[in-house]
Scaffold this motif. Structure first.
Motif, PDB file in Angstrom:
ATOM      1  N   LEU A 143       0.573   0.754   8.641  1.00 32.27           N
ATOM      2  CA  LEU A 143      -0.795   0.708   8.108  1.00 32.27           C
ATOM      3  C   LEU A 143      -1.169  -0.716   7.687  1.00 32.27           C
ATOM      4  O   LEU A 143      -2.301  -1.157   7.890  1.00 32.27           O
ATOM      5  N   VAL A 144      -0.201  -1.428   7.092  1.00 25.18           N
ATOM      6  CA  VAL A 144      -0.449  -2.814   6.692  1.00 25.18           C
ATOM      7  C   VAL A 144      -0.681  -3.679   7.926  1.00 25.18           C
ATOM      8  O   VAL A 144      -1.638  -4.471   7.981  1.00 25.18           O
ATOM      9  N   LYS A 145       0.172  -3.519   8.921  1.00 30.05           N
ATOM     10  CA  LYS A 145       0.037  -4.323  10.149  1.00 30.05           C
ATOM     11  C   LYS A 145      -1.274  -4.034  10.877  1.00 30.05           C
ATOM     12  O   LYS A 145      -1.853  -4.909  11.530  1.00 30.05           O
ATOM     13  N   ALA A 146      -1.759  -2.798  10.743  1.00 29.06           N
ATOM     14  CA  ALA A 146      -3.021  -2.414  11.396  1.00 29.06           C
ATOM     15  C   ALA A 146      -4.242  -2.876  10.599  1.00 29.06           C
ATOM     16  O   ALA A 146      -5.379  -2.721  11.062  1.00 29.06           O
ATOM     17  N   GLY A 147      -4.001  -3.427   9.403  1.00 23.96           N
ATOM     18  CA  GLY A 147      -5.108  -3.898   8.580  1.00 23.96           C
ATOM     19  C   GLY A 147      -5.804  -2.804   7.788  1.00 23.96           C
ATOM     20  O   GLY A 147      -6.819  -3.052   7.133  1.00 23.96           O
ATOM     21  N   LYS A 148      -5.236  -1.598   7.808  1.00 19.48           N
ATOM     22  CA  LYS A 148      -5.856  -0.488   7.077  1.00 19.48           C
ATOM     23  C   LYS A 148      -5.488  -0.499   5.594  1.00 19.48           C
ATOM     24  O   LYS A 148      -6.183   0.089   4.774  1.00 19.48           O
ATOM     25  N   VAL A 149      -4.373  -1.125   5.265  1.00 14.04           N
ATOM     26  CA  VAL A 149      -3.881  -1.216   3.885  1.00 14.04           C
ATOM     27  C   VAL A 149      -3.476  -2.662   3.629  1.00 14.04           C
ATOM     28  O   VAL A 149      -2.826  -3.291   4.471  1.00 14.04           O
ATOM     29  N   ARG A 150      -3.862  -3.179   2.457  1.00 17.58           N
ATOM     30  CA  ARG A 150      -3.478  -4.561   2.129  1.00 17.58           C
ATOM     31  C   ARG A 150      -2.101  -4.617   1.481  1.00 17.58           C
ATOM     32  O   ARG A 150      -1.266  -5.433   1.841  1.00 17.58           O
ATOM     33  N   HIS A 151      -1.864  -3.737   0.508  1.00 12.08           N
ATOM     34  CA  HIS A 151      -0.587  -3.735  -0.207  1.00 12.08           C
ATOM     35  C   HIS A 151      -0.172  -2.305  -0.510  1.00 12.08           C
ATOM     36  O   HIS A 151      -1.022  -1.416  -0.635  1.00 12.08           O
ATOM     37  N   ILE A 152       1.140  -2.110  -0.671  1.00 13.71           N
ATOM     38  CA  ILE A 152       1.660  -0.767  -0.922  1.00 13.71           C
ATOM     39  C   ILE A 152       2.326  -0.685  -2.295  1.00 13.71           C
ATOM     40  O   ILE A 152       2.766  -1.696  -2.855  1.00 13.71           O
ATOM     41  N   ALA A 153       2.378   0.530  -2.822  1.00 13.71           N
ATOM     42  CA  ALA A 153       2.924   0.748  -4.162  1.00 13.71           C
ATOM     43  C   ALA A 153       3.459   2.177  -4.245  1.00 13.71           C
ATOM     44  O   ALA A 153       3.248   2.984  -3.337  1.00 13.71           O
ATOM     45  N   ALA A 154       4.129   2.492  -5.348  1.00 13.67           N
ATOM     46  CA  ALA A 154       4.739   3.809  -5.512  1.00 13.67           C
ATOM     47  C   ALA A 154       4.446   4.363  -6.900  1.00 13.67           C
ATOM     48  O   ALA A 154       4.599   3.662  -7.897  1.00 13.67           O
ATOM     49  N   SER A 155       4.031   5.607  -6.942  1.00  9.40           N
ATOM     50  CA  SER A 155       3.820   6.299  -8.213  1.00  9.40           C
ATOM     51  C   SER A 155       4.861   7.400  -8.327  1.00  9.40           C
ATOM     52  O   SER A 155       5.258   7.990  -7.316  1.00  9.40           O
ATOM     53  N   ASN A 156       5.315   7.661  -9.539  1.00  8.77           N
ATOM     54  CA  ASN A 156       6.269   8.760  -9.759  1.00  8.77           C
ATOM     55  C   ASN A 156       7.484   8.659  -8.837  1.00  8.77           C
ATOM     56  O   ASN A 156       7.752   9.546  -8.020  1.00  8.77           O
ATOM     57  N   ILE A 157       8.207   7.565  -8.989  1.00  7.36           N
ATOM     58  CA  ILE A 157       9.389   7.336  -8.157  1.00  7.36           C
ATOM     59  C   ILE A 157      10.576   7.005  -9.059  1.00  7.36           C
ATOM     60  O   ILE A 157      10.413   6.386 -10.118  1.00  7.36           O
ATOM     61  N   SER A 158      11.759   7.419  -8.653  1.00  5.61           N
ATOM     62  CA  SER A 158      12.967   7.149  -9.446  1.00  5.61           C
ATOM     63  C   SER A 158      13.437   5.720  -9.193  1.00  5.61           C
ATOM     64  O   SER A 158      13.132   5.126  -8.146  1.00  5.61           O
ATOM     65  N   PRO A 159      14.219   5.164 -10.122  1.00  7.55           N
ATOM     66  CA  PRO A 159      14.767   3.818  -9.906  1.00  7.55           C
ATOM     67  C   PRO A 159      15.610   3.744  -8.625  1.00  7.55           C
ATOM     68  O   PRO A 159      15.563   2.748  -7.907  1.00  7.55           O
ATOM     69  N   GLU A 160      16.339   4.819  -8.357  1.00  8.82           N
ATOM     70  CA  GLU A 160      17.228   4.826  -7.182  1.00  8.82           C
ATOM     71  C   GLU A 160      16.426   4.748  -5.881  1.00  8.82           C
ATOM     72  O   GLU A 160      16.769   3.990  -4.963  1.00  8.82           O
ATOM     73  N   ARG A 161      15.376   5.534  -5.808  1.00  9.17           N
ATOM     74  CA  ARG A 161      14.550   5.536  -4.586  1.00  9.17           C
ATOM     75  C   ARG A 161      13.746   4.233  -4.472  1.00  9.17           C
ATOM     76  O   ARG A 161      13.536   3.732  -3.366  1.00  9.17           O
ATOM     77  N   LEU A 162      13.311   3.700  -5.588  1.00 11.92           N
ATOM     78  CA  LEU A 162      12.591   2.424  -5.547  1.00 11.92           C
ATOM     79  C   LEU A 162      13.523   1.323  -5.056  1.00 11.92           C
ATOM     80  O   LEU A 162      13.148   0.509  -4.200  1.00 11.92           O
ATOM     81  N   ARG A 163      14.752   1.306  -5.587  1.00 16.35           N
ATOM     82  CA  ARG A 163      15.741   0.314  -5.171  1.00 16.35           C
ATOM     83  C   ARG A 163      16.005   0.418  -3.664  1.00 16.35           C
ATOM     84  O   ARG A 163      16.024  -0.593  -2.949  1.00 16.35           O
TER      85      ARG A 163
END
Length: 314
Positions: A143-163
């Motif tokens: 999505l970023v490469k297609a120009g549809k999204v500028r930046h990505i983020a995560a809500s409600n995520i564990s430290p392990e999955r974020l890492r």
């Protein structure tokens, strides 16, 4: 003029209060939502938070009502380039989960509702541990490469999955999360503080907390024995009846009086003073509720006041 804050490692610069769009199409109709958005941007605000699922929980709604209202407002005002729009994927009734196909389809649906060709900040709304991080990050990177999204983020995520997500992005040279959106406020600290906050700090991410005012409890209008007519009253009442909640309110009252500021402003200022927090999210269902939220941009608590609230809410 309030100075904007940099969001993580991104090129986004945001107002220190993110306006929550969860009320648009729920407790605020389209006309009122437009008025709130107008007042927020007139005060210098530029960071609007929504999700594709808002507000599917209301009978007769399908999800996407908030995005649709924001899209109509942006079109009417012609200000798309001046507003940072954040939305989320995984909870819309028709676009459940974080499979690659669903992420891409949901993003296209969000773009249609928002009436725009790009989303500034795209969150995974709730992590789905059954989906490999490689699949999620891969889809978001497309999505970023297609120009549809500028930046990505995560809500409600564990430290392990974020890492694991950050490691995969780094290893493969793919889009990398720049922010997290945790549940975090003066009466809910263990939902963010600890390993997740430490990881966010180490990796240079920003936190954009939701439930910043604990379902309205930290506005000070919910007191023991007092009845408030609100869709969120039940969530706030449990805090009002707890010993910890009452101690926090007492400290907020005293500090608010010293600054001649609303209780809500002080609660948000404590949050804004925390390491990694760039902009708390708070919503207003009327224009009259906005000044107490916007005040966070100007109110700076002393170190002693921050420490007192930290100690009282422990």
């Amino acid at each position: 003029m309030t100075s904007l804050r940099k969001l993580g490692s991104s090129d986004l610069e945001v107002f220190p209060l993110s306006l929550g769009g969860n009320v648009f199409g729920w407790t605020a109709d389209e006309q009122t939502s437009f008025a709130v958005l107008d007042a927020y941007t007139a005060a210098g605000g530029n960071f609007v938070d929504t999700a594709d699922s808002y507000s599917a929980w209301i009978e007769g709604n399908q999800g996407g009502e908030s995005e649709t209202i924001i899209g109509k407002w942006v079109k009417a005002r012609g200000n798309r380039s001046e507003v940072v729009i954040a939305t989320k994927v995984s909870q819309h009734p028709e676009y459940q989960g974080l499979s690659a196909a669903n992420i891409k389809a949901a993003a296209d649906a969000s773009l249609r509702r928002l009436g725009t060709d790009h989303i500034d900040l795209y969150y995974t709304h709730y992590d789905k541990p059954e989906v490999p991080v490689e699949e999620i990050i891969g889809a978001l990177d497309e999505l970023v490469k297609a120009g549809k999204v500028r930046h990505i983020a995560a809500s409600n995520i564990s430290p392990e999955r974020l890492r694991a997500s950050l490691d995969f992005s780094d290893r493969e040279g793919l889009a990398r999360y720049v922010a997290v959106q945790p549940h975090y406020n003066l009466v809910s600290r263990d939902t963010y503080e600890g390993p997740l906050q430490d990881l966010v700090a180490r990796e240079g991410l920003s936190a954009v907390p939701y439930f910043s005012l604990a379902s309205g409890f930290l506005t000070g209008k919910y007191r023991p024995g007092k009845t408030v007519d609100s869709a969120r009253a039940e969530g706030a009442r449990k805090h009002a009846e707890s010993e910890r909640g009452q101690k926090v309110l007492a400290a907020l009252d005293e500090i608010a009086a010293a600054h001649e500021a609303p209780v809500a402003t002080v609660a948000l200022a404590w949050l804004a003073a925390q390491p990694t927090v760039t902009a708390p999210i708070a919503s207003a269902r009327t224009v009259e509720q906005l000044p107490a939220l916007l005040g966070v941009a100007e109110l700076k608590l002393t170190d002693a006041e921050v420490a007192r609230l930290t100690e009282t809410s422990a």
